[in-house]
Design a protein around this motif. Sequence first.
Motif, PDB file in Angstrom:
ATOM      1  N   VAL A   7      88.839  97.144 -93.968  1.00  0.00           N
ATOM      2  CA  VAL A   7      88.116  95.988 -93.410  1.00  0.00           C
ATOM      3  C   VAL A   7      88.888  95.421 -92.220  1.00  0.00           C
ATOM      4  O   VAL A   7      90.115  95.281 -92.280  1.00  0.00           O
ATOM      5  CB  VAL A   7      87.993  94.866 -94.485  1.00  0.00           C
ATOM      6  CG1 VAL A   7      87.280  93.638 -93.916  1.00  0.00           C
ATOM      7  CG2 VAL A   7      87.270  95.364 -95.724  1.00  0.00           C
ATOM      8  N   HIS A  57      88.584  91.837 -89.807  1.00  0.00           N
ATOM      9  CA  HIS A  57      87.941  90.533 -90.013  1.00  0.00           C
ATOM     10  C   HIS A  57      88.411  89.516 -88.974  1.00  0.00           C
ATOM     11  O   HIS A  57      89.605  89.396 -88.716  1.00  0.00           O
ATOM     12  CB  HIS A  57      88.317  90.053 -91.446  1.00  0.00           C
ATOM     13  CG  HIS A  57      88.061  88.600 -91.713  1.00  0.00           C
ATOM     14  ND1 HIS A  57      89.009  87.782 -92.297  1.00  0.00           N
ATOM     15  CD2 HIS A  57      86.986  87.825 -91.501  1.00  0.00           C
ATOM     16  CE1 HIS A  57      88.520  86.564 -92.437  1.00  0.00           C
ATOM     17  NE2 HIS A  57      87.287  86.560 -91.951  1.00  0.00           N
ATOM     18  N   SER A  77      88.785  93.089 -98.758  1.00  0.00           N
ATOM     19  CA  SER A  77      88.772  94.531 -99.037  1.00  0.00           C
ATOM     20  C   SER A  77      88.788  94.784-100.545  1.00  0.00           C
ATOM     21  O   SER A  77      88.085  95.668-101.046  1.00  0.00           O
ATOM     22  CB  SER A  77      89.923  95.236 -98.331  1.00  0.00           C
ATOM     23  OG  SER A  77      91.131  94.605 -98.654  1.00  0.00           O
ATOM     24  N   ILE A 106      85.256  93.705-102.055  1.00  0.00           N
ATOM     25  CA  ILE A 106      84.221  94.723-101.783  1.00  0.00           C
ATOM     26  C   ILE A 106      84.455  95.915-102.720  1.00  0.00           C
ATOM     27  O   ILE A 106      83.523  96.457-103.323  1.00  0.00           O
ATOM     28  CB  ILE A 106      84.267  95.153-100.303  1.00  0.00           C
ATOM     29  CG1 ILE A 106      83.864  93.976 -99.405  1.00  0.00           C
ATOM     30  CG2 ILE A 106      83.358  96.359-100.046  1.00  0.00           C
ATOM     31  CD1 ILE A 106      84.144  94.166 -97.923  1.00  0.00           C
ATOM     32  N   GLU A 136      77.028  98.898 -98.266  1.00  0.00           N
ATOM     33  CA  GLU A 136      76.412  97.642 -97.795  1.00  0.00           C
ATOM     34  C   GLU A 136      76.091  96.708 -98.967  1.00  0.00           C
ATOM     35  O   GLU A 136      76.224  95.485 -98.853  1.00  0.00           O
ATOM     36  CB  GLU A 136      75.172  97.896 -96.922  1.00  0.00           C
ATOM     37  CG  GLU A 136      74.091  98.779 -97.469  1.00  0.00           C
ATOM     38  CD  GLU A 136      74.306 100.253 -97.138  1.00  0.00           C
ATOM     39  OE1 GLU A 136      75.470 100.674 -97.056  1.00  0.00           O
ATOM     40  OE2 GLU A 136      73.316 100.986 -97.004  1.00  0.00           O
ATOM     41  N   VAL A 146      79.283  95.074 -99.913  1.00  0.00           N
ATOM     42  CA  VAL A 146      79.651  94.055 -98.917  1.00  0.00           C
ATOM     43  C   VAL A 146      78.813  92.798 -99.146  1.00  0.00           C
ATOM     44  O   VAL A 146      79.334  91.672 -99.146  1.00  0.00           O
ATOM     45  CB  VAL A 146      79.460  94.598 -97.477  1.00  0.00           C
ATOM     46  CG1 VAL A 146      79.594  93.485 -96.447  1.00  0.00           C
ATOM     47  CG2 VAL A 146      80.469  95.713 -97.197  1.00  0.00           C
ATOM     48  N   VAL A 196      83.395  97.137 -91.781  1.00  0.00           N
ATOM     49  CA  VAL A 196      83.915  97.776 -93.002  1.00  0.00           C
ATOM     50  C   VAL A 196      83.573  99.261 -92.977  1.00  0.00           C
ATOM     51  O   VAL A 196      82.446  99.641 -92.616  1.00  0.00           O
ATOM     52  CB  VAL A 196      83.269  97.141 -94.259  1.00  0.00           C
ATOM     53  CG1 VAL A 196      83.933  97.644 -95.540  1.00  0.00           C
ATOM     54  CG2 VAL A 196      83.314  95.614 -94.196  1.00  0.00           C
TER      55      VAL A 196
END
Length: 613
Positions: A99, A101, A132, A135, A147, A150, A165
């Motif tokens: 990830v 961010h 991270s 998820i 997805e 996420v 990601v």
Amino acid sequence: MCGIVGYIGNKRACSVLIEGLKRLEYRGYDSAGVCVFSGEALHIRKATGRVAEVEALACADRDIQAGTCGIAHTRWATHGEPNEVNAHPHCNHDNRIAVVHNGIIENYVTLKQFLASKGCVFRSQTDTEVLSHLISEFYEDGADSLEEAVQAALREVSGTYGIAVVCSDEPDKIVVARKGSPLIVGVGSDEYIVASDAAAIIEHTANVVYLNDNEMAVITRDGMRTMTVDNVPVTKEVQQIEWSLEQIAKGGYEHFMLKEIMEQPEAVRMSLGGRLDLREMRVKLGGLEKVSRDLVRARKVILTGCGTAWHAALVGEYLFEDLARIPTEVEYASEFRYRNPIVDDGSLVIALSQSGETADTLAALREAREKGALALGIVNAVGSTIARETDAGVYLHAGPEIGVASTKAFTCQLVVETLIALMLGRRRFMSQPTMDQYMQALTRIPEQIERVLEQSGLVRQIVAEHVDRDNWLFLGRGYNYPVALEGALKLKEISYIHAEGLPAAEMKHGPIALIHEGMPVVFIAPRCSTYEKILGNIEEVRARRGRIIAVATEGDTGIARYCDHVIYVPDCPVPLQPILTVVPLQLMAYHAAVARGCNVDKPRNLAKSVTVE
Ligand code: M6R
């Protein structure tokens, strides 16, 4: 400030990612990292310092060189010191998910405790690493896709994010999402470039999709799907980036700041472009048409912004009260939501921001709208968050501003404020002959700025005499009091000389104690109703052997008797003076920074766009 780049296509991802990060360097950062999918696993390289450090590591890594999909990041530390471990990308426990961010996960402590109780071991001090692992938890706990994991993770998160990601189990896919931190997807032919800033995309494509808050995109080689983070599909329009790569580059100047100072005549022409109808002698602001009735009915104006934009707001207070006779207040955007300001449906709140992404200004804007105000934006970056979240607005059209010190955005903010004040003034009470005078005067401003810029050499010589002094004062009255504040801010942020800006009359109430032999004191003293009074202030400094640099009106040869140096600006109506008088102060700061060997475009500790609180 943090930057994100992502790539999926047929090119070597590493080159695109590194080039993209370099394009974002101007935003300021302290560490960087890349993650490329090699065909089997995610390969990550991170380093503190320049992007070039990461580039060197990545170039030596064959797996990274081979990949055509990846993500990258430049970090500006908020949680945890700037080091390699805290640099992004951050991975889950088995390095299958990575990830990057931008933003801040506000509830990261609670989430961290929860994840630790489930056995997660944290490697960094960052808030991002929580994402991270979170998820990963959902991914391993039955989510059907990256997805979906996420989305589930983002439902648990409070705070702001722009994220990208990747997951080695789902190669050739990048999932991106945003809330409060900008994210743009460039749509090329057979390739997608994700970035937090158009500068990283533009050399590949001008076609972009701007994600809104709470939206996400799933990008694969076959195409892109967009949806809300609650999985409701959304159709996004592909838009065109207006700025060319050439516009973003330095254009032959040694520094972006100097280029941007010198560009001001053109920038102001662009800001005025098509907005002064000299046939009908009226101001035309297309961006405000849909709210024109509400504008005239407004009972008060609140101008808000940060830093230089706040100084422009202070000039705006004079302009709106003077030219439009509307009660006007100025609020620091960073204070706005914490002090319960009196805002109602008769209030017009105007947010000023070059980047359109300043977190505090955005928060002030949202607060104002929640309280029922009509919210306008005076913004430079087209399509930025503030521009999109206002009810209406006026773009500066100043072109990209790359130097951390804001210069042309300031002068263009003043121009746009003047246009709005004139438009309102004319509808409320201003006579046509007065309007005509201001409009004619505005058309002369670009050429007048050119004349001020011609004195750059003189300003450099003056600065050279005083550049070893560590304390300067900037004093002005009326419209030129905010200019004094702006002059002081410019000097301190890029030359690290301590400077204070004050209304000249305040000097006697304390700061005069500072004045001693040789101290540089800059007076912004063009012809105006308080001119005689400012001469009195100059005398007071002279009596204490301060060194006086005055910015005065062309033809005012008399002032030279009282001053060590005079820089002249052309004559213009008093409300327009700040657009001219600030220019020598910008040049002063620039030449001082160069003389002191400072990094003009990337001053220490500063970022171009402050997208965290
Ligand atoms: O992008 P914005 O205009 O919202 O930025 C506001 C301030 O952060 C910015 O003006 C800052 O003060 C500059 N470094 C000033 O030169």
